[in-house]
Design a protein around this motif. Structure first.
Motif, short mmCIF file in Angstrom:
data_model
loop_
_atom_site.label_atom_id
_atom_site.label_comp_id
_atom_site.label_asym_id
_atom_site.label_seq_id
_atom_site.Cartn_x
_atom_site.Cartn_y
_atom_site.Cartn_z
N CYS A 124 -29.24 -24.14 9.10
CA CYS A 124 -30.60 -23.35 8.69
C CYS A 124 -30.52 -21.90 8.55
N TYR A 125 -29.49 -21.35 9.14
CA TYR A 125 -29.10 -19.82 8.81
C TYR A 125 -28.15 -19.57 8.00
N GLY A 126 -27.05 -20.62 7.80
CA GLY A 126 -25.95 -20.52 6.87
C GLY A 126 -24.91 -19.71 7.58
N ASN B 289 -21.15 -13.16 5.67
CA ASN B 289 -21.81 -13.45 6.93
C ASN B 289 -20.85 -13.41 8.30
N SER C 155 -21.07 -17.71 -1.05
CA SER C 155 -22.23 -16.78 -0.85
C SER C 155 -23.04 -17.94 0.05
N THR C 156 -23.74 -16.93 1.04
CA THR C 156 -24.57 -17.48 1.86
C THR C 156 -25.68 -18.19 1.16
N ARG C 157 -26.15 -19.27 1.45
CA ARG C 157 -26.97 -20.19 0.57
C ARG C 157 -28.41 -19.71 1.39
N TRP C 158 -29.36 -19.88 0.81
CA TRP C 158 -30.78 -19.57 1.09
C TRP C 158 -31.46 -21.06 1.63
N SER C 159 -31.87 -21.04 2.80
CA SER C 159 -32.67 -22.36 3.10
C SER C 159 -33.71 -22.10 3.74
N MET C 160 -34.79 -23.14 3.32
CA MET C 160 -36.01 -22.98 3.91
C MET C 160 -36.41 -23.90 5.22
N GLN D 209 -36.05 -24.96 9.00
CA GLN D 209 -36.31 -24.17 10.47
C GLN D 209 -35.63 -24.85 11.16
#
Length: 349
Positions: free
Chosen positions: A45-47, A94, A264-269, A271
């Motif tokens: 969830c947070y990468g 990160n 690279s830290t991936r963005w995740s929606m 929760q």
């Protein structure tokens, strides 16, 4: 190995294989299932890189254990849970967020203890202004004692200041530094080499003595416990090898955590499916609440637990596979009890 332990071993290998597919090399199967679940959740969830968060949580456990328990290798040979850890990576890899997540329970604890200390110190100051007669009339001790701030964490501090804080918090401390390079660069800021020798001794839990110029008394810590953790960039790793550090064992005392593949830290929606911070807080609090026992001389009574013989032999055999399996067998019983998880030991005791 008993038949009961074979399914667990297969499961451990499957867990580590699935983690390896993400590019991580950290064997999260050494942890109980509750902690594994937290690591997977914050990664998903947070990468947070599994290597960073797993290593940081391992240090957090070491700090929470502190001087309450030792591992008995042999009679007369006890080892502390002291760890020196460096999370290595480029800027933006990160590193800081997993470290902050793992150490947050200590930050919250220290913040609350600081509030208590400030209140007690104000009361202490008011009582100092009273006469002995006034204190006696109000039921206050005639001989006042200055309150002590309870804590787990320290940051930029000299060995002298650290010894004073450690004498007040004998359970143990952790030097937390977001940029660990500052810790190394400050070794010779006041005198040449003595601070480096201090950290070499602390890692081995050797007695430390601090003679302060401003006081006739000295501070003697029979068995220090100070873990160290922080982040560092690859390009300044060479700083660690300067002077005699590559020859005197200083570098060998540090566990370096370097990602196999820096992505690279991936963005995740996504929760989290549960409150990961609260769950981690609950797990770590069980250890933080363990009280140190003291004898009649007010010395810490250290509790030693014998290590399992076969896993230890496997770890010392030199085989990487044996070492990984041995770490699982050595750590899982203790960590399982921390996380309040069930664990069925094999016949390797």
């Amino acid at each position: 190995m008993s038949e009961k332990s074979k399914p667990q071993l297969i499961l451990d290998k499957a867990i580590d294989l699935s983690v390896n597919l993400t590019g991580s090399g950290f064997p999260i199967s050494i942890f109980p299932s509750k902690i594994q679940k937290i690591i997977r959740e914050v990664n998903d969830c947070y990468g947070f890189p599994i290597d960073y968060v797993g290593a940081a949580m391992l240090v957090a456990v070491s700090v929470a254990v502190g001087n309450t328990h030792l591992a008995r290798m042999k009679e007369g040979w006890d080892e502390s849970a002291i760890l020196y850890m460096a999370l290595i990576g480029r800027p933006g890899a990160n590193k800081s967020h997993p470290l902050s997540f793992a150490m947050r329970p200590f930050v919250e604890h220290d913040y609350e203890q600081n509030r208590i200390y400030e209140k007690q110190y104000l009361e202490y100051q008011d009582q100092l202004e009273m006469s002995r007669k006034e204190r006696a009339e109000k039921g206050i001790d005639v001989c006042l004692r200055e309150p002590i701030r309870r804590r787990f964490l320290v940051s930029d501090i000299t060995p002298e200041g650290l010894s004073l804080i450690h004498s007040q918090n004998r359970r143990g401390l952790c030097l937390l530094s977001d940029e660990l390079s500052a810790w190394v660069k400050n070794f010779n800021r006041y005198n040449n080499g003595s601070e480096e020798q201090f950290w070499l001794s602390v890692f081995s839990a050797k007695p430390t003595m601090s003679d302060r110029k401003s006081s006739r008394s000295s501070i003697f810590i029979k068995r220090p416990f100070i873990s160290v953790i922080g982040t560092m960039q690859k390009r300044i790793l060479s700083e660690l090898a300067k002077g005699e550090r590559s020859a005197n064992g200083f570098i060998d005392r540090i566990l370096f955590v370097i990602l196999k593949h820096e992505l690279s830290t991936r963005w995740s929606m996504k929760q989290p499916t549960f409150d990961v911070a609260n769950e981690w807080q609950n797990i770590l609090s069980r250890l933080m609440c363990i009280e140190c026992a003291y004898d009649e001389n007010n010395d810490i009574c250290l509790s030693s637990s014998p290590l399992l013989k076969k896993p230890l032999k496997g770890f010392l055999s030199g085989s990487m596979v044996c070492q990984t399996n041995a770490i699982q067998n050595l750590t899982r019983p203790s960590l399982a009890s921390i996380a309040n998880c069930r664990y069925t030991p094999s016949d390797s005791a």
